[in-house]
Design a protein around this motif. Structure first.
Motif, PDB file in Angstrom:
ATOM      1  N   GLU A  83      -0.719   2.810 -10.650  1.00 40.62           N
ATOM      2  CA  GLU A  83      -0.218   1.799 -11.585  1.00 40.62           C
ATOM      3  C   GLU A  83      -0.005   0.456 -10.895  1.00 40.62           C
ATOM      4  N   GLN A  84       0.538   0.479  -9.680  1.00 41.69           N
ATOM      5  CA  GLN A  84       0.783  -0.764  -8.949  1.00 41.69           C
ATOM      6  C   GLN A  84      -0.544  -1.448  -8.581  1.00 41.69           C
ATOM      7  N   VAL A  85      -1.531  -0.662  -8.199  1.00 43.05           N
ATOM      8  CA  VAL A  85      -2.848  -1.231  -7.899  1.00 43.05           C
ATOM      9  C   VAL A  85      -3.426  -1.872  -9.155  1.00 43.05           C
ATOM     10  N   SER A 126       5.078   1.666  -3.051  1.00 42.28           N
ATOM     11  CA  SER A 126       4.369   2.801  -3.648  1.00 42.28           C
ATOM     12  C   SER A 126       3.430   3.431  -2.630  1.00 42.28           C
ATOM     13  N   HIS A 127       2.807   2.600  -1.814  1.00 35.69           N
ATOM     14  CA  HIS A 127       1.930   3.100  -0.760  1.00 35.69           C
ATOM     15  C   HIS A 127       2.721   3.941   0.236  1.00 35.69           C
ATOM     16  N   LEU A 128       3.887   3.460   0.619  1.00 35.19           N
ATOM     17  CA  LEU A 128       4.754   4.200   1.545  1.00 35.19           C
ATOM     18  C   LEU A 128       5.205   5.518   0.913  1.00 35.19           C
ATOM     19  N   GLN A 136       6.671  15.857  -6.401  1.00 34.77           N
ATOM     20  CA  GLN A 136       6.701  14.790  -5.397  1.00 34.77           C
ATOM     21  C   GLN A 136       5.388  13.997  -5.311  1.00 34.77           C
ATOM     22  N   PHE A 137       4.264  14.704  -5.182  1.00 32.13           N
ATOM     23  CA  PHE A 137       3.009  14.019  -4.901  1.00 32.13           C
ATOM     24  C   PHE A 137       2.436  13.313  -6.125  1.00 32.13           C
ATOM     25  N   SER A 138       2.320  14.018  -7.224  1.00 29.55           N
ATOM     26  CA  SER A 138       1.686  13.459  -8.418  1.00 29.55           C
ATOM     27  C   SER A 138       2.396  12.198  -8.926  1.00 29.55           C
ATOM     28  N   PRO A 139       3.734  12.168  -9.007  1.00 30.36           N
ATOM     29  CA  PRO A 139       4.389  10.931  -9.471  1.00 30.36           C
ATOM     30  C   PRO A 139       4.146   9.727  -8.555  1.00 30.36           C
ATOM     31  N   VAL A 140       4.176   9.937  -7.243  1.00 35.06           N
ATOM     32  CA  VAL A 140       3.968   8.786  -6.340  1.00 35.06           C
ATOM     33  C   VAL A 140       2.504   8.346  -6.353  1.00 35.06           C
ATOM     34  N   ALA A 141       1.588   9.308  -6.536  1.00 34.58           N
ATOM     35  CA  ALA A 141       0.169   8.936  -6.647  1.00 34.58           C
ATOM     36  C   ALA A 141      -0.061   8.121  -7.913  1.00 34.58           C
ATOM     37  N   HIS A 157       4.672   9.542   2.005  1.00 33.58           N
ATOM     38  CA  HIS A 157       5.716  10.581   2.070  1.00 33.58           C
ATOM     39  C   HIS A 157       5.331  11.772   1.191  1.00 33.58           C
ATOM     40  N   GLY A 158       4.831  11.515   0.003  1.00 28.47           N
ATOM     41  CA  GLY A 158       4.412  12.582  -0.899  1.00 28.47           C
ATOM     42  C   GLY A 158       3.258  13.388  -0.310  1.00 28.47           C
ATOM     43  N   LEU A 159       2.345  12.695   0.362  1.00 29.62           N
ATOM     44  CA  LEU A 159       1.226  13.378   1.000  1.00 29.62           C
ATOM     45  C   LEU A 159       1.711  14.280   2.130  1.00 29.62           C
ATOM     46  N   ARG A 160       2.676  13.792   2.920  1.00 30.78           N
ATOM     47  CA  ARG A 160       3.222  14.614   4.000  1.00 30.78           C
ATOM     48  C   ARG A 160       3.967  15.832   3.439  1.00 30.78           C
ATOM     49  N   ALA A 161       4.694  15.629   2.348  1.00 28.32           N
ATOM     50  CA  ALA A 161       5.395  16.759   1.717  1.00 28.32           C
ATOM     51  C   ALA A 161       4.388  17.783   1.205  1.00 28.32           C
ATOM     52  N   LEU A 162       3.294  17.336   0.645  1.00 30.66           N
ATOM     53  CA  LEU A 162       2.262  18.243   0.157  1.00 30.66           C
ATOM     54  C   LEU A 162       1.602  18.982   1.321  1.00 30.66           C
ATOM     55  N   GLN A 163       1.406  18.285   2.425  1.00 31.68           N
ATOM     56  CA  GLN A 163       0.815  18.912   3.612  1.00 31.68           C
ATOM     57  C   GLN A 163       1.755  19.982   4.178  1.00 31.68           C
ATOM     58  N   LEU A 164       3.044  19.668   4.237  1.00 36.61           N
ATOM     59  CA  LEU A 164       4.017  20.653   4.722  1.00 36.61           C
ATOM     60  C   LEU A 164       4.073  21.868   3.796  1.00 36.61           C
ATOM     61  N   ALA A 165       3.999  21.637   2.484  1.00 33.18           N
ATOM     62  CA  ALA A 165       4.013  22.757   1.537  1.00 33.18           C
ATOM     63  C   ALA A 165       2.757  23.603   1.724  1.00 33.18           C
TER      64      ALA A 165
END
Length: 170
Positions: free
Chosen positions: A78-80, A38-40, A68-73, A44-52
């Protein structure tokens, strides 16, 4: 804000790596693996948001954020939370165990104290009777000698002061 998020992301990665050897059960190890995945994915979601963001289209940023970003965040959160609950249970179990050990130690200390008091009392009685008996005999003998009653022989011994006193009178 992004440099701080990247620094925090790297710090969390380091902490997750340190956490690995400290988790004992296979379930905790599996939870850690899911948390690391989930951290990884969050990275990826953060990088996609940065590119957008760098692309400049607001509608594209909103889409990347929502898809992309909100679901992985949320998955990372949840995992934490799952690992936190697991560790909280483990800590609670440890607290109960420590309390039981402390309770046993208190009972052991009370039992040891009671035995020490009883043994000390018995030894003090034995010592007091041994010394006072010899002194009483020496006192009785000294009183007879003072009354000039020499009808009984004066018998002493050299084990302690009372016996040596009787030997001196004899």
């Amino acid at each position: 804000l992004l440099p701080q998020i990247h620094a925090d992301l790297a710090a969390v990665g380091g902490l997750l790596t340190e956490l690995g050897p400290q988790l004992a059960s296979p379930l905790e190890q599996e939870q850690l693996q899911q948390l690391m995945a989930s951290h990884l994915n969050f990275g990826h979601g953060l990088r996609a948001l940065q590119l957008a963001r760098d692309g400049g289209l607001t509608s594209h940023i909103e889409e990347v954020y929502a898809v992309q970003f909100s679901p992985v965040a949320n998955a990372l959160s949840e995992q934490v939370q799952l690992l936190s609950v697991s560790q909280h249970g483990r800590i609670s179990d440890a607290v109960v165990h420590i309390d039981e050990v402390g309770h046993s130690a208190r009972w052991g200390l009370m039992l040891f104290s009671a035995c020490a008091l009883i043994l000390g009392g018995v030894l003090s009685l034995w010592l007091t009777r041994g010394v006072s008996g010899s002194i009483r005999t020496a006192l009785d003998t000294a009183n007879r000698v003072a009354a000039l009653d020499l009808s009984e022989p004066i018998v002493g011994h050299g084990r302690h002061e009372g016996g040596r006193l009787l030997n001196a009178l004899g």
